[in-house]
Enzyme design. Structure first.
Site, PDB file in Angstrom:
ATOM      1  N   GLY A  15       0.671  -1.377  -0.072  1.00  0.00           N
ATOM      2  CA  GLY A  15      -0.046   0.162   0.020  1.00  0.00           C
ATOM      3  C   GLY A  15       0.797   1.221  -0.110  1.00  0.00           C
ATOM      4  N   ASN A  16       0.324   2.430   0.111  1.00  0.00           N
ATOM      5  CA  ASN A  16       1.051   3.659   0.411  1.00  0.00           C
ATOM      6  C   ASN A  16       0.249   4.510   1.351  1.00  0.00           C
ATOM      7  OD1 ASN A  16      -0.740   5.575  -1.092  1.00  0.00           O
ATOM      8  ND2 ASN A  16      -0.347   4.265  -2.699  1.00  0.00           N
TER       9      ASN A  16
END
Ligand code: CTP
Length: 215
Positions: A21-22
């Site tokens: 993810g980020n």
């Protein structure tokens, strides 16, 4: 007008318990949705996984992966006047998703990653009936990188921000670049304030563009 706004990160699964993810919080996209609703527009919000309350007044389409984000955008664009691609879509995803939890074993482990599909680049390149606004999250050469994305991704407008200021924060500072070569800065302010300015700018560009198409 009908706004289609994407927000938040995407999660690219590795196995049943892990993902790539980020740090996108979704706050900028949700603030744009809120500002557009306050200005009297119809809003569809395609949201990656975020810890934010659903935006009242918007039709929420929750998604998780970049593939789901792309599919949702493709389904919704025929019904929008302005697409705002604020989401931080992952650029890479695992080449294979393990059906079982990957167990701890060897001292090191490599993951093979493959590029995700680019939502903006997948839009029709000609005869679009809606305005396309991209975002550019940069940490260096903000202007040059944003202008390159404006061109490469065939956007009408690109909103550049410094990822170090914007990510997970309640504030932002943006520079907006238009297809025609103009640009405009909005100095550091709460995202909700910046969102109001952005909505006004998008409305303006969209109105001009529509007038151009009609005459
Ligand atoms: N974007 C997209 N599909 C992707 C990745 C990004 O549509 N698979 C969109 C984002 O929503 C944003 C714009 O492209 O509007 C620019 O995203 P950004 O992360 O700044 O750039 P990238 O194209 O991913 O390039 P880089 O990570 O190398 O800066």
């Amino acid at each position: 007008m009908r706004f289609l706004v994407t927000a938040g990160p995407t999660h690219e699964p590795i196995d049943p318990v892990r993902y790539i993810g980020n740090r996108s919080s979704g706050k900028m996209g949700y603030a744009i949705a809120e500002a557009a609703i306050a200005a009297g527009h119809d809003v569809v919000l395609i949201s990656g996984p975020v810890n934010l309350d659903p935006q009242r007044g918007a039709k929420l389409i929750p998604v998780s992966t970049s593939d789901e984000m792309l599919d949702a955008v493709m389904r919704q664009t025929p019904n929008c006047d302005i697409l705002v691609m604020c989401a931080a879509v992952a650029d890479y995803k695992p080449a294979r998703i393990s059906n079982e939890k990957i167990k701890k074993g060897a001292a090191s482990l490599s993951l093979e990653l493959i590029q995700t599909r680019d939502v903006l680049a997948s839009l029709p390149q000609q005869d679009r009936q809606y305005l396309v606004v991209g975002f550019a999250a940069e940490t260096e050469n903000v202007k040059a990188n944003a202008l390159k994305k404006l061109q490469d991704k065939n956007c009408d407008v690109i909103v550049a921000n410094d990822a170090r200021i914007a990510m997970e924060s309640d504030e932002n500072e943006v520079e907006i670049f238009f297809r025609g070569g103009e640009n405009k800065k909005i100095s550091r302010a709460p995202k909700k304030i910046i969102a109001r300015e952005l909505v006004k700018i998008f409305e303006n560009v969209c109105e001009k563009g529509l007038t151009k198409k009609i005459t």
